[in-house]
Structures are given as C-alpha cells and as structure tokens.
Design an enzyme around this catalytic site. Sequence first.
Site, short mmCIF file in Angstrom:
data_model
loop_
_atom_site.label_atom_id
_atom_site.label_comp_id
_atom_site.label_asym_id
_atom_site.label_seq_id
_atom_site.Cartn_x
_atom_site.Cartn_y
_atom_site.Cartn_z
N SER A 140 0.92 -1.16 -0.03
CA SER A 140 0.00 -0.23 0.06
C SER A 140 0.91 1.17 -0.22
CB SER A 140 -0.75 -0.13 1.12
OG SER A 140 -1.44 1.48 1.59
N TYR A 153 -2.77 -1.35 10.28
CA TYR A 153 -2.82 -1.35 8.66
C TYR A 153 -1.25 -1.06 8.13
CZ TYR A 153 -3.98 -0.89 3.60
OH TYR A 153 -4.30 -0.99 2.42
P1 NDP Z 1 -11.83 -4.81 -0.95
O1 NDP Z 1 -12.56 -4.49 0.50
O2 NDP Z 1 -12.59 -4.61 -2.20
O3 NDP Z 1 -11.57 -6.32 -1.03
C1 NDP Z 1 -10.99 -6.87 -0.12
C2 NDP Z 1 -10.78 -8.56 -0.74
O4 NDP Z 1 -10.05 -9.10 0.61
C3 NDP Z 1 -12.03 -8.91 -0.55
O5 NDP Z 1 -12.13 -9.91 -1.77
C4 NDP Z 1 -12.43 -9.64 0.62
O6 NDP Z 1 -13.37 -10.93 0.49
C5 NDP Z 1 -10.89 -10.20 1.09
N1 NDP Z 1 -10.97 -10.44 2.61
C6 NDP Z 1 -10.72 -9.52 3.51
N2 NDP Z 1 -10.79 -10.12 4.68
C7 NDP Z 1 -10.56 -11.59 4.57
C8 NDP Z 1 -10.37 -12.86 5.19
N3 NDP Z 1 -10.24 -12.53 6.39
N4 NDP Z 1 -10.32 -13.93 4.59
C9 NDP Z 1 -10.30 -13.93 3.22
N5 NDP Z 1 -10.72 -12.87 2.50
C10 NDP Z 1 -10.68 -11.74 2.92
O7 NDP Z 1 -10.59 -3.94 -0.92
P2 NDP Z 1 -9.47 -3.61 -1.96
O8 NDP Z 1 -9.76 -4.46 -3.40
O9 NDP Z 1 -9.27 -2.11 -2.02
O10 NDP Z 1 -8.00 -4.23 -1.39
C11 NDP Z 1 -7.19 -5.28 -1.84
C12 NDP Z 1 -6.02 -5.30 -1.31
O11 NDP Z 1 -5.36 -4.02 -1.92
C13 NDP Z 1 -5.75 -5.03 0.15
O12 NDP Z 1 -4.84 -5.96 0.60
C14 NDP Z 1 -5.61 -3.53 0.57
O13 NDP Z 1 -4.95 -3.32 1.77
C15 NDP Z 1 -4.87 -3.24 -0.87
N6 NDP Z 1 -4.78 -1.77 -1.18
C16 NDP Z 1 -5.94 -1.20 -1.27
C17 NDP Z 1 -5.77 0.16 -1.90
C18 NDP Z 1 -6.88 0.94 -2.52
O14 NDP Z 1 -7.00 2.10 -2.76
N7 NDP Z 1 -8.20 0.40 -2.52
C19 NDP Z 1 -4.64 0.78 -1.95
C20 NDP Z 1 -3.60 0.20 -1.22
C21 NDP Z 1 -3.74 -1.20 -1.05
P3 NDP Z 1 -14.51 -11.31 1.58
O15 NDP Z 1 -15.34 -9.99 1.92
O16 NDP Z 1 -15.43 -12.13 0.58
O17 NDP Z 1 -13.79 -11.99 2.61
#
Ligand code: NDP
Length: 250
Positions: A140, A153
């Site tokens: 991130s 985080y």
């Molecule tokens: P979303 O909230 O859209 O997606 C998160 C994903 O992680 C979902 O598919 C969710 O699926 C899954 N997830 C969360 N917790 C669990 C768990 N305990 N077990 C299994 N699956 C899990 O977020 P983003 O797409 O934005 O984020 C994806 C990654 O990118 C993360 O690591 C985030 O920190 C990183 N990121 C995002 C940024 C942004 O601007 N969006 C910037 C920098 C980094 P489900 O809910 O079905 O479990």
Amino acid sequence: MNLFDLKGKAALVTGGNGGIGLGMARGLAAAGARVAIAGRDAKKNAAAAQELGNAVHLECDLKDAAACRAMVEETAKRLGRLDILVNNAGINIRKTPQEYSIDEWREVLDTNLTSAFVAAQAAYPHMKRAGAGKIVNIGSMMSIFGAAFVAPYGASKGGIVQLTRALACAWARDRIQVNAVLPGWIDTALTKRARQDVAGLNERVLARTPAGRWGEPEDLAGIAVFLSSKASDFITGTAIPVDGGYSSSG
Ligand code: NDP
C-alpha cells in the site's frame, strides 16, 4: 507476446472476489492462467468465479492459519499445480492508535500480513517441486507513508514489504520470485468507505495524484501479469508502486 503468456499456469488470488484482487485475477485469466480465488463471502466468490470463466472459488477466512494452508492445498489439488500466488486479501480498521483493542490489532495483522506468510509457506513446496514460482504481495502507500488512522494497517503493509524481501532472498535459488505491489488510491469497496469516513479525502487524493484520478482495479492487471510471467524472471524482492505518480509527488 509470449514473454507475458501464462497458458498452462495455475494462479491463486486471495481476496479475488472483488476490488483489486478481481482486477488482477481478470488480468491473469486474460493472459491464459487458470485462476482460483478465495474470500469469505460465498456469493461474491461464485459471482466473480463465473465472470472469470468458471474459476475455482474457495470460501476461506484467512485469519485462520489452518484454513489458509488448506486453501493453498485445495487450489493445488483442483488446478493440479500452483505457479502463482497473489496475496491480496486485506482489511483496514480506522481509529486513532490509542483506541484499538488488541483483538482489532490482531485482526488486521492476521488478515493482511500473517496470511501472506502462511500462504507463501504452504505454496513453497509446490513451487519448489515445479522448479519455479511467482509470489505477488499487495502492500500500500502505507508501506511507505504514515497516517494518523492506520497504526495496524500501516504496520501490516510495512511488514509486507520486508516479508517480500526476506522470501525473495530465501527462495531466489529455487527460481521463485517474490515481489510486492504498492497500489495508490484505487476505487474499491475499501476506499469507498474511507471516502465516506474521512472528510476531504477525495479532494486530497485527486490533488496529490499526478494522474489526476483514482485508480481502477483494472489498473492493477498489467503489473499482476508482468510479475507472474517470465518477463520478470530476474526481478525479485522489489516493491513497485502502481499509483498514478502519488508516491513521487510532494
Ligand atoms: P476490497 O475490500 O474491495 O477487497 C478485499 C478483499 O479481501 C475481498 O475480496 C475480501 O473478500 C477479502 N478478504 C478480506 N478479509 C478476508 C479474510 N479474513 N479472509 C479471506 N478474504 C478476505 O479491498 P481492495 O480491493 O481495495 O483491497 C485489496 C488489497 O489492496 C488489500 O490488501 C488492500 O489493503 C490493498 N490496497 C488497496 C488500496 C485501495 O486504494 N483500494 C490501496 C492500497 C492497497 P470477502 O469479504 O469475501 O472475505
């Protein structure tokens, strides 16, 4: 361009049912890989898997190390191999540092950092046996910068970069490359909530991002394919921003 061809490869994307994970999974599938996605929400998993062309989908809570290992084994069994692991699943809990409970701290660290380590550990024997492998960890901007509301985080995302370097050094001679991607501000469910919670965030992101826009999940497809393909075989231990210039801007 067969440098980027992933035909015959099997990829697992954690958190591949939405947001950045789905954007990367689409890229890997378009480059020819067979894809498995994992997340907690069975409905979201099934919808994303269908969109990806009947991808394998696994219901799994990655906070549970045993479930995380089982997810890797099940993927290898269902796809017959495992060449690419994308550790993407992640959450954020926004509070001032003094407000977090130890359970909230652990929830973020277990989801974002420990699961990546456990999944990589479980993937290692499959990649070692195949004589090659690719691991892509999602960091991130908080791998680089600080902010008042991201203590666990930021710790998890700083840790992802150092974990990436350690695994890269350990497994380079096994021809397993391990790299991190540092997304800038990408329009997903995670940041929609942040935009609602944090006053002025939308304007600050637009003002500081030289590209002048939020990223889209599709903006992460190219780096996922690159770091999963033989085009990146001599690249390991890096942390590559995909941020429209955000981290280069003062
Ligand atoms: P979303 O909230 O859209 O997606 C998160 C994903 O992680 C979902 O598919 C969710 O699926 C899954 N997830 C969360 N917790 C669990 C768990 N305990 N077990 C299994 N699956 C899990 O977020 P983003 O797409 O934005 O984020 C994806 C990654 O990118 C993360 O690591 C985030 O920190 C990183 N990121 C995002 C940024 C942004 O601007 N969006 C910037 C920098 C980094 P489900 O809910 O079905 O479990």
